[in-house]
Scaffold this motif. Sequence first.
Motif, PDB file in Angstrom:
ATOM      1  N   LEU A 145       1.140  -1.180   0.698  1.00 49.10           N
ATOM      2  CA  LEU A 145      -0.207   0.225  -0.063  1.00 49.10           C
ATOM      3  C   LEU A 145       0.623   0.738   0.085  1.00 49.10           C
ATOM      4  CD1 LEU A 145      -2.661   1.530   0.463  1.00 49.10           C
ATOM      5  CD2 LEU A 145      -2.238   1.325   2.721  1.00 49.10           C
ATOM      6  N   LEU A 146       1.368   1.114   1.017  1.00 47.25           N
ATOM      7  CA  LEU A 146       2.801   2.390   0.974  1.00 47.25           C
ATOM      8  C   LEU A 146       3.614   2.528  -0.471  1.00 47.25           C
ATOM      9  CD1 LEU A 146       4.221   2.030   4.404  1.00 47.25           C
ATOM     10  CD2 LEU A 146       2.060   3.661   4.050  1.00 47.25           C
ATOM     11  N   LYS A 147       4.148   1.575  -0.781  1.00 45.97           N
ATOM     12  CA  LYS A 147       4.484   1.498  -2.046  1.00 45.97           C
ATOM     13  C   LYS A 147       3.890   1.913  -3.480  1.00 45.97           C
ATOM     14  CE  LYS A 147       8.751   0.664  -4.299  1.00 45.97           C
ATOM     15  NZ  LYS A 147       9.760   0.936  -3.092  1.00 45.97           N
ATOM     16  N   LEU A 148       2.848   1.225  -3.669  1.00 47.04           N
ATOM     17  CA  LEU A 148       1.488   2.473  -3.900  1.00 47.04           C
ATOM     18  C   LEU A 148       1.336   3.104  -3.968  1.00 47.04           C
ATOM     19  CD1 LEU A 148       0.052   1.866  -6.436  1.00 47.04           C
ATOM     20  CD2 LEU A 148      -2.215   1.283  -4.639  1.00 47.04           C
ATOM     21  N   ALA A 149       1.084   4.139  -2.623  1.00 52.13           N
ATOM     22  CA  ALA A 149       0.854   5.815  -2.385  1.00 52.13           C
ATOM     23  C   ALA A 149       2.304   6.708  -2.927  1.00 52.13           C
ATOM     24  CB  ALA A 149       0.396   5.391  -1.396  1.00 52.13           C
ATOM     25  N   THR A 150       3.526   5.797  -2.672  1.00 47.94           N
ATOM     26  CA  THR A 150       4.384   6.580  -3.242  1.00 47.94           C
ATOM     27  C   THR A 150       4.983   6.628  -4.996  1.00 47.94           C
ATOM     28  OG1 THR A 150       5.939   4.890  -2.972  1.00 47.94           O
ATOM     29  CG2 THR A 150       6.114   6.244  -0.980  1.00 47.94           C
ATOM     30  N   SER A 151       4.501   5.765  -4.661  1.00 44.16           N
ATOM     31  CA  SER A 151       4.580   5.110  -7.065  1.00 44.16           C
ATOM     32  C   SER A 151       3.328   6.309  -7.459  1.00 44.16           C
ATOM     33  CB  SER A 151       4.038   4.055  -6.934  1.00 44.16           C
ATOM     34  OG  SER A 151       4.802   3.639  -6.655  1.00 44.16           O
ATOM     35  N   GLN A 152       2.158   6.392  -6.500  1.00 47.85           N
ATOM     36  CA  GLN A 152       0.975   7.670  -7.229  1.00 47.85           C
ATOM     37  C   GLN A 152       1.198   8.739  -7.083  1.00 47.85           C
ATOM     38  OE1 GLN A 152      -2.422   8.159  -4.716  1.00 47.85           O
ATOM     39  NE2 GLN A 152      -3.489   6.980  -6.479  1.00 47.85           N
ATOM     40  N   ASN A 153       1.965   9.177  -6.243  1.00 51.27           N
ATOM     41  CA  ASN A 153       2.497  10.618  -5.680  1.00 51.27           C
ATOM     42  C   ASN A 153       3.228  10.680  -6.489  1.00 51.27           C
ATOM     43  OD1 ASN A 153       1.242  11.354  -3.767  1.00 51.27           O
ATOM     44  ND2 ASN A 153       2.102  10.997  -2.326  1.00 51.27           N
ATOM     45  N   GLU A 154       4.781  10.193  -6.840  1.00 51.68           N
ATOM     46  CA  GLU A 154       5.899  10.287  -8.268  1.00 51.68           C
ATOM     47  C   GLU A 154       5.071  10.169  -9.993  1.00 51.68           C
ATOM     48  OE1 GLU A 154       9.811   8.061  -9.794  1.00 51.68           O
ATOM     49  OE2 GLU A 154       8.662   7.531  -8.236  1.00 51.68           O
ATOM     50  N   LEU A 176      -7.134   9.314 -11.680  1.00 50.30           N
ATOM     51  CA  LEU A 176      -6.504   9.412 -10.807  1.00 50.30           C
ATOM     52  C   LEU A 176      -6.747   9.659  -9.504  1.00 50.30           C
ATOM     53  CD1 LEU A 176      -3.693  11.452 -12.725  1.00 50.30           C
ATOM     54  CD2 LEU A 176      -3.577   9.000 -12.239  1.00 50.30           C
ATOM     55  N   THR A 177      -8.004  10.514  -9.843  1.00 48.44           N
ATOM     56  CA  THR A 177      -8.966  10.563  -8.434  1.00 48.44           C
ATOM     57  C   THR A 177      -9.183  10.426  -7.662  1.00 48.44           C
ATOM     58  OG1 THR A 177      -9.631  13.393  -9.549  1.00 48.44           O
ATOM     59  CG2 THR A 177     -10.781  12.380  -7.986  1.00 48.44           C
ATOM     60  N   GLU A 178     -10.490   8.256  -8.379  1.00 49.58           N
ATOM     61  CA  GLU A 178     -10.924   7.381  -7.558  1.00 49.58           C
ATOM     62  C   GLU A 178     -10.239   7.156  -6.858  1.00 49.58           C
ATOM     63  OE1 GLU A 178     -13.343   7.270  -6.687  1.00 49.58           O
ATOM     64  OE2 GLU A 178     -14.192   8.774  -8.367  1.00 49.58           O
ATOM     65  N   GLY A 179      -8.114   6.515  -7.458  1.00 44.72           N
ATOM     66  CA  GLY A 179      -7.456   6.231  -6.991  1.00 44.72           C
ATOM     67  C   GLY A 179      -7.054   6.403  -6.050  1.00 44.72           C
ATOM     68  N   LYS A 180      -6.679   7.905  -5.355  1.00 46.72           N
ATOM     69  CA  LYS A 180      -6.343   8.930  -5.094  1.00 46.72           C
ATOM     70  C   LYS A 180      -7.365   8.463  -3.375  1.00 46.72           C
ATOM     71  CE  LYS A 180      -3.752  12.849  -3.423  1.00 46.72           C
ATOM     72  NZ  LYS A 180      -3.748  14.008  -3.820  1.00 46.72           N
ATOM     73  N   LYS A 181      -7.846   8.619  -4.050  1.00 40.86           N
ATOM     74  CA  LYS A 181      -9.055   8.598  -2.558  1.00 40.86           C
ATOM     75  C   LYS A 181      -8.937   6.862  -2.066  1.00 40.86           C
ATOM     76  CE  LYS A 181     -12.637  11.375  -4.621  1.00 40.86           C
ATOM     77  NZ  LYS A 181     -14.075  11.562  -5.312  1.00 40.86           N
ATOM     78  N   VAL A 214      -6.587   4.817  -1.811  1.00 42.91           N
ATOM     79  CA  VAL A 214      -5.576   4.485  -1.451  1.00 42.91           C
ATOM     80  C   VAL A 214      -5.395   6.071   0.195  1.00 42.91           C
ATOM     81  CG1 VAL A 214      -3.029   5.413  -0.831  1.00 42.91           C
ATOM     82  CG2 VAL A 214      -4.454   5.007  -3.249  1.00 42.91           C
ATOM     83  N   ILE A 215      -6.094   6.889  -0.018  1.00 39.73           N
ATOM     84  CA  ILE A 215      -6.693   7.312   1.278  1.00 39.73           C
ATOM     85  C   ILE A 215      -7.437   6.726   2.232  1.00 39.73           C
ATOM     86  CG2 ILE A 215      -7.176   9.723   2.618  1.00 39.73           C
ATOM     87  CD1 ILE A 215      -6.466  11.449  -0.151  1.00 39.73           C
ATOM     88  N   SER A 216      -8.729   6.135   1.936  1.00 36.77           N
ATOM     89  CA  SER A 216      -9.489   5.095   2.702  1.00 36.77           C
ATOM     90  C   SER A 216      -8.267   3.842   3.010  1.00 36.77           C
ATOM     91  CB  SER A 216     -10.530   4.095   1.858  1.00 36.77           C
ATOM     92  OG  SER A 216     -11.107   5.769   1.159  1.00 36.77           O
ATOM     93  N   ASP A 217      -7.321   3.547   2.375  1.00 36.95           N
ATOM     94  CA  ASP A 217      -6.501   2.091   2.741  1.00 36.95           C
ATOM     95  C   ASP A 217      -5.285   2.690   4.003  1.00 36.95           C
ATOM     96  OD1 ASP A 217      -7.856   0.405   1.096  1.00 36.95           O
ATOM     97  OD2 ASP A 217      -6.365   0.329  -0.893  1.00 36.95           O
ATOM     98  N   ILE A 218      -5.763   4.223   3.147  1.00 43.79           N
ATOM     99  CA  ILE A 218      -3.735   4.001   5.217  1.00 43.79           C
ATOM    100  C   ILE A 218      -4.712   4.302   6.374  1.00 43.79           C
ATOM    101  CG2 ILE A 218      -3.008   6.616   5.665  1.00 43.79           C
ATOM    102  CD1 ILE A 218      -2.310   6.641   2.640  1.00 43.79           C
ATOM    103  N   ALA A 219      -6.184   4.667   5.862  1.00 44.36           N
ATOM    104  CA  ALA A 219      -6.783   4.894   6.818  1.00 44.36           C
ATOM    105  C   ALA A 219      -6.591   3.645   7.862  1.00 44.36           C
ATOM    106  CB  ALA A 219      -8.263   6.040   6.795  1.00 44.36           C
ATOM    107  N   ARG A 220      -7.376   2.662   7.739  1.00 37.99           N
ATOM    108  CA  ARG A 220      -7.332   1.628   7.863  1.00 37.99           C
ATOM    109  C   ARG A 220      -6.083   0.856   8.431  1.00 37.99           C
ATOM    110  NH1 ARG A 220     -11.808   0.833   3.200  1.00 37.99           N
ATOM    111  NH2 ARG A 220     -10.194   0.364   2.155  1.00 37.99           N
ATOM    112  N   ALA A 221      -5.132   0.834   7.312  1.00 37.16           N
ATOM    113  CA  ALA A 221      -3.796   0.618   8.308  1.00 37.16           C
ATOM    114  C   ALA A 221      -4.010   0.996  10.221  1.00 37.16           C
ATOM    115  CB  ALA A 221      -2.756   0.881   7.049  1.00 37.16           C
ATOM    116  N   PHE A 222      -3.801   2.437   9.644  1.00 35.72           N
ATOM    117  CA  PHE A 222      -3.568   3.269  11.077  1.00 35.72           C
ATOM    118  C   PHE A 222      -4.352   3.081  11.926  1.00 35.72           C
ATOM    119  CE2 PHE A 222      -0.452   5.470   8.633  1.00 35.72           C
ATOM    120  CZ  PHE A 222       0.556   5.868   9.061  1.00 35.72           C
ATOM    121  N   ASN A 223      -5.362   2.293  11.212  1.00 38.52           N
ATOM    122  CA  ASN A 223      -6.836   1.879  12.554  1.00 38.52           C
ATOM    123  C   ASN A 223      -7.666   3.411  13.350  1.00 38.52           C
ATOM    124  OD1 ASN A 223      -8.969   0.219  13.226  1.00 38.52           O
ATOM    125  ND2 ASN A 223      -7.763  -0.018  14.957  1.00 38.52           N
ATOM    126  N   ILE A 224      -7.779   4.212  11.778  1.00 36.52           N
ATOM    127  CA  ILE A 224      -8.308   5.797  12.307  1.00 36.52           C
ATOM    128  C   ILE A 224      -9.682   6.027  11.806  1.00 36.52           C
ATOM    129  CG2 ILE A 224      -5.968   6.185  13.236  1.00 36.52           C
ATOM    130  CD1 ILE A 224      -6.063   8.561  10.723  1.00 36.52           C
TER     131      ILE A 224
END
Length: 459
Positions: free
Chosen positions: A199-208, A276-281, A283-293
């Motif tokens: 997930l983190l690799k996908l997020a960094t690749s998406q930002n790049e 891109l917009t949907e993909g970013k949304k 990823v944000i949802s998955d990051i929130a789940r990863a941190f359990n917030i």
Amino acid sequence: MGLFDSFRRKKQDDSIQMAESISFNGQATTLGGALWGTDKNITEDEILEIPAVQSSLELITSSIAQLPIKLYKRNSMGDYEEVTDDYRSELLNKEANENITGYDFKKKITKDILLYGTSKTVIEKESKTSNTIRALYPLDTKDLMIQIYLQNGYKRFAKTILMSKAGTYEWADEELLSVLKSTDNGITGDGILNENYKLLKLATSQNEYQTKLMENGAMPTSVLEADSKMNDEQVMRLKRAWEELYNGAKNAGKTIILESGLKYKQASIDPDKLQLTEGKKDVISDIARAFNIPESMINSSANKYNSNEQNNLYFLQYTLSPLMVAIEASLTKSLLLESEKAEDYEFRFDPSALLKATTKEQTDSVNAKVKGGLMSNVQGKRALGIPVDPNEQEFYQYTTGQVLFDPKTHVILNPNTGMTIDSVTGEILQEGVRSSMGNVSHETTVNDKEPSEDVEDDK
């Protein structure tokens, strides 16, 4: 001697061997020498460039850092009372050492727990023979290597090695304050850098990718055609000239001038088709789940509960509480003497700072406690920050409660006062006067009363 004696486990009281050596830079070596994690080389600095990760990390670490850690002792009634004069509370809440505050100390160890699943802190004592702790020094987990040894195939112990610019230092792991998350061995844990690597690799690749798209895509991606074949030198020269003149946001809107039979063809990119917009949304949802917030805490458009109160409750119970319990258990294990543990001492966070309500909610809550007799009038004022007059009388507010009715004798009993009344005639059969503590201190019956002067005169 049996046939299978040769297959019995050999007793090896002194058999010690290294099981694995773990470093937190993305690599770990097992006993067999195989290397794993080399394809998971993503660093702390890289993921902090992801806004959702940075927001989640800051939200959790700062929330825990602001909470005071208190020392409690169980009394003879089974309740925990705060120990207010212990110097270790000062270390944890005010100054962990000469360089960092208690706030920074708690924030640092929480960050390392989240990212690496492991936090190690040096406990510096007054001397080798002293139990008095002088300071706490949290180590940078990313600079640590931990060598885990096995004895007799099941008992584990470890050596922690710090590899810093100043040199290499090592400690026996039991000498350190260790706070772990998702641990299998009690020595190291697992954090999101490993658990959520993809997930983190996908997020960094998406930002790049989006950054490069903005840099190179201010003009639509295009194709240049020439009437004749061009050699490599001509192609490179044309490419450099085109990039200098038209690429990048600063060159947006410039007029394109073509010569020598060049033709320009536009190959536009539709962001909607790229999703891109949907993909970013996602990823944000998955990051929130990863941190359990709750996602709405880092994305205002995704309020699942439609209530900040519910979000805060979830955040406290399911996000912060597991981390707080891990820290509390480690502090109790490493900072208390065995004699103190035997007397039921333990460290706990005070979460009241996260439960602050609005003025109205706080006032209503205090009023309910005062009216219910759970809090005195003086305690209520102090809870609301209202100055208390030194001469003000303190009292608890109680009610007379319910009465009991006996249908056979038609007698009404008030258990709180001890009074009984005949429900038919209304005659008071027995009176009871309660003390300030609620116990009946005097009882009289109607028949026991001395006749009044009026009664004697009537006679």
